[in-house]
Design an enzyme around this catalytic site. Sequence first.
Site, PDB file in Angstrom:
ATOM      1  CB  CYS A  59     199.833 100.989  49.724  1.00  0.00           C
ATOM      2  SG  CYS A  59     200.712 100.887  51.289  1.00  0.00           S
ATOM      3  CB  CYS A  63     205.008  95.054  50.342  1.00  0.00           C
ATOM      4  SG  CYS A  63     204.839  96.028  51.863  1.00  0.00           S
ATOM      5  CB  CYS A  66     201.727  94.424  47.914  1.00  0.00           C
ATOM      6  SG  CYS A  66     200.089  95.037  48.308  1.00  0.00           S
ATOM      7  CB  CYS A 103     190.048  90.840  59.023  1.00  0.00           C
ATOM      8  SG  CYS A 103     190.223  89.340  59.979  1.00  0.00           S
ATOM      9  CB  CYS A 134     190.779  91.180  62.911  1.00  0.00           C
ATOM     10  SG  CYS A 134     192.534  91.089  62.482  1.00  0.00           S
ATOM     11  CB  CYS A 194     196.341  88.842  63.528  1.00  0.00           C
ATOM     12  SG  CYS A 194     196.248  87.919  61.984  1.00  0.00           S
ATOM     13  NE  ARG A 270     192.820  83.573  59.935  1.00  0.00           N
ATOM     14  CZ  ARG A 270     192.786  84.702  60.644  1.00  0.00           C
ATOM     15  NH1 ARG A 270     193.274  85.794  60.142  1.00  0.00           N
ATOM     16  NH2 ARG A 270     192.258  84.729  61.837  1.00  0.00           N
TER      17      ARG A 270
HETATM   18  S1  SF4 Z   1     201.336  94.857  51.801  1.00  0.00           S
HETATM   19 FE1  SF4 Z   1     200.580  96.267  50.190  1.00  0.00          FE
HETATM   20  S2  SF4 Z   1     198.975  97.429  51.204  1.00  0.00           S
HETATM   21 FE2  SF4 Z   1     200.191  96.484  52.840  1.00  0.00          FE
HETATM   22  S3  SF4 Z   1     201.757  97.984  53.375  1.00  0.00           S
HETATM   23 FE3  SF4 Z   1     202.674  96.691  51.785  1.00  0.00          FE
HETATM   24  S4  SF4 Z   1     202.240  97.739  49.825  1.00  0.00           S
HETATM   25 FE4  SF4 Z   1     200.864  98.620  51.395  1.00  0.00          FE
END
Ligand code: SF4
Length: 336
Positions: A59, A63, A66, A103, A134, A194, A270
Amino acid sequence: MSQINLAHPRHDWTLDQVEALFDLPFMELVFQAATVHRAWFDPSEVQLSQLLSVKTGGCAENCGYCSQSAHFKTGLKAEKLMDAEVVIAKAREARDGGAQRFCMGAAWRELKDRDLPRLAAMIGGVKALGLETCATLGMLTPDQARQLKDAGLDYYNHNLDTGPEYYGDVVSTRTYQERLDTLAYVRDAGMSTCCGGIVGMGEQRRDRASLLHQLATLPAHPDSLPINGLVPVSGTPLGDKVLKEGQIDSIEFVRTIAVARIVCPKAMVRLSAGRDEMSRELQALCFLAGANSIFVGGKLLTTPLPGQDEDSALFQDLDLRPMGVKTAAPETVAAE
Ligand code: SF4
């Protein structure tokens, strides 16, 4: 209970009022949350949802918690978008195991139009199984939101992650406003939202209150409100920070669940990531404080969940039943 209106959800909470709920004596807070829970839901019912990663890793976002971000070295192997038939087969297994909602999650910054036909086939096929659908696919345009709705998507997940004040410590490649915009497009397209966040990322209580304040003052409260406990992944900035400094106190986690229940009384609150590390007693306390939805199926994207046998035994011992099932003591609550 002076600030709590059991008949009408409030949208005018102030941040100080939400933080004051966190500051209540613990027993009083849980009692208030349980009272709100009973006003809107059968407290013996818990919704079962299953989440499948339909496109894993690589990705473009950063984040800080993550394992799927391409910015961090976590050893996770990236995979392409799954074929619709494979996803539909997994959804059938989930339904047969007791799941009510399925989901589909993709590790994307934003949805690309070229992927819409395959996603529409997936969503339509899952919906045809009688499951609530979802998806969480990153940022959307208004037109993409409408197309997903037309394909049969019931819910769109897009988390705020944390309060706006701590947000800059979590991610820098997507703004808070962009998240709010996607949520608005989802609502405008007529889908349910959600939306929740993650606690235990090194934030303060005020930040947790600020996240819930944001959710409680949206034009419409989220229909689903996932509260994730950070599962620290080595190699991610926030995972490494938490591994060094320690995880969130479990009583504070329950307080977060309780406040979420009070400020968004009609939402499915949740218990999401982190449940695998919780004791049975802690999960019971979360259900008492108003959590009424869990993810099942052995895995939540890239983090583990308790197995089917553990969940079945817990439901039996707590006299809980999966939402939509009328008998009190289910033999099976979920598929692996
Ligand atoms: S949480 Fe992970 S998968 Fe989702 S947008 Fe952020 S880096 Fe990408």
